[in-house]
Design a protein around this motif. Sequence first.
Motif, PDB file in Angstrom:
ATOM      1  N   LYS A   4       0.840  -1.192   0.000  1.00 45.28           N
ATOM      2  CA  LYS A   4       0.000   0.000   0.000  1.00 45.28           C
ATOM      3  C   LYS A   4       0.877   1.244   0.000  1.00 45.28           C
ATOM      4  O   LYS A   4       1.835   1.333   0.776  1.00 45.28           O
ATOM      5  N   ALA A   5       0.531   2.193  -0.847  1.00 48.08           N
ATOM      6  CA  ALA A   5       1.217   3.487  -0.901  1.00 48.08           C
ATOM      7  C   ALA A   5       0.210   4.580  -0.585  1.00 48.08           C
ATOM      8  O   ALA A   5      -0.793   4.733  -1.294  1.00 48.08           O
ATOM      9  N   GLU A   6       0.442   5.298   0.498  1.00 39.76           N
ATOM     10  CA  GLU A   6      -0.431   6.403   0.878  1.00 39.76           C
ATOM     11  C   GLU A   6       0.117   7.687   0.257  1.00 39.76           C
ATOM     12  O   GLU A   6       1.154   8.221   0.694  1.00 39.76           O
ATOM     13  N   PRO A  61       8.860   4.812   5.046  1.00 37.62           N
ATOM     14  CA  PRO A  61       8.156   3.633   5.552  1.00 37.62           C
ATOM     15  C   PRO A  61       6.900   4.063   6.314  1.00 37.62           C
ATOM     16  O   PRO A  61       6.934   5.047   7.064  1.00 37.62           O
ATOM     17  N   ASP A  62       5.807   3.347   6.113  1.00 35.11           N
ATOM     18  CA  ASP A  62       4.543   3.701   6.748  1.00 35.11           C
ATOM     19  C   ASP A  62       4.480   3.081   8.143  1.00 35.11           C
ATOM     20  O   ASP A  62       4.329   1.865   8.288  1.00 35.11           O
ATOM     21  N   PRO A  63       4.573   3.896   9.198  1.00 29.71           N
ATOM     22  CA  PRO A  63       4.583   3.339  10.552  1.00 29.71           C
ATOM     23  C   PRO A  63       3.192   2.946  11.038  1.00 29.71           C
ATOM     24  O   PRO A  63       3.075   2.230  12.034  1.00 29.71           O
ATOM     25  N   ILE A  64       2.163   3.401  10.350  1.00 28.03           N
ATOM     26  CA  ILE A  64       0.796   3.068  10.755  1.00 28.03           C
ATOM     27  C   ILE A  64       0.442   1.662  10.289  1.00 28.03           C
ATOM     28  O   ILE A  64      -0.025   0.823  11.060  1.00 28.03           O
ATOM     29  N   ASP A  69       4.594  -1.218   3.386  1.00 32.07           N
ATOM     30  CA  ASP A  69       3.782  -0.076   2.977  1.00 32.07           C
ATOM     31  C   ASP A  69       4.550   1.227   3.176  1.00 32.07           C
ATOM     32  O   ASP A  69       5.443   1.333   4.036  1.00 32.07           O
ATOM     33  N   VAL A  70       4.187   2.241   2.380  1.00 29.14           N
ATOM     34  CA  VAL A  70       4.939   3.495   2.380  1.00 29.14           C
ATOM     35  C   VAL A  70       4.012   4.704   2.401  1.00 29.14           C
ATOM     36  O   VAL A  70       2.856   4.641   1.977  1.00 29.14           O
TER      37      VAL A  70
END
Length: 339
Positions: A4-6, A61-64, A69-70
């Motif tokens: 997933k990329a936010e 890097p997506d910490p959530i 994911d990023v």
Amino acid sequence: MTYKAEYIWIDGTTPTAKLRSKTRILADGAELPIWGFDGSSTNQAEGHASDRVLKPVASFPDPIRGGDDVLVLCEVFNIDGTPHESNTRAALREVAEKFAAQESLFGIEQEYTFFQGSRPLGFPENGFPAPQGGYYCGVGADEIFGRPVVEKHLENCLTAGIGVSGINAEVMPGQWEFQVGPLSPLEVSDHLWVARWLLYRTAEDFGISATLDPKPAKGDWNGAGAHTNFSTKAMREDYAAIIEAAESLGRDDKPLEHIKNYGAGVEARLTGAHETAPWNEYSYGVSNRGASVRIPWQVEVDQKGYIEDRRPNANVDPYVVTRLIVDTCCTALEKANLV
């Protein structure tokens, strides 16, 4: 497999832009593509020609969500490939490249205030809390409000690789600060915008909102700023460059030019009280938190270092404030042969 990329971007809301984001699912190993969005819903287009373009410029890097994911910070472009008028990062890119040889560094102190419903966190439903005094860098449930959110936000920023250098409770109840930097102009601004997104997103999980309002509580309460620390290579080596940079910010029409771009509502915060200088008077001084620009005492002792512009609001656009400071100070240092 997928990840997933936010995609995160700054919208066209005025006078203070908002952060927006949406999720894209990508195949493992796929590079981050250019994407699009409906600009008519973000104050960046009209409905009859609403397509706008998201161009990735930095990823973290997506910490959530974790895993692979990023978080993807984007610039907004028109469909003809030109930067959208709300894209303040594009203007900073040009100035940062022009003065790259001076090796500018920034550290930005982001103040913010937690709200629970319609009142600052820690304010009783009726009346007001005890006057300011013990809240700043305080400890204890009678003086500190929101620490679990702050600690989780710090953890999330560090996991994401954001250049956060510290946190502290601020002068008003429910008010906090985190610091980003020292980093280059583009880096500090990118990191600050993503740290803001993570602040809002982290607070969501606690049922709390965060605001960058420069005067979140009327009356005898401190406002919220984004004190901006700045240096060049010459300033880190020579006190004469420190003085020239401080003086350049007060010359000609520079004070008004900067103030007009230091965040909506700046006049309500810069009153001359609560550790501020009046918005319409420029000053600088050593160890003076009542001045527009402070030279830290250790800088005077060491005869080198950095200056702190105390005027920017909490809601300032970091791309704008760093561009203005680099342009003003670096131009002056070049003219004075202090580079």
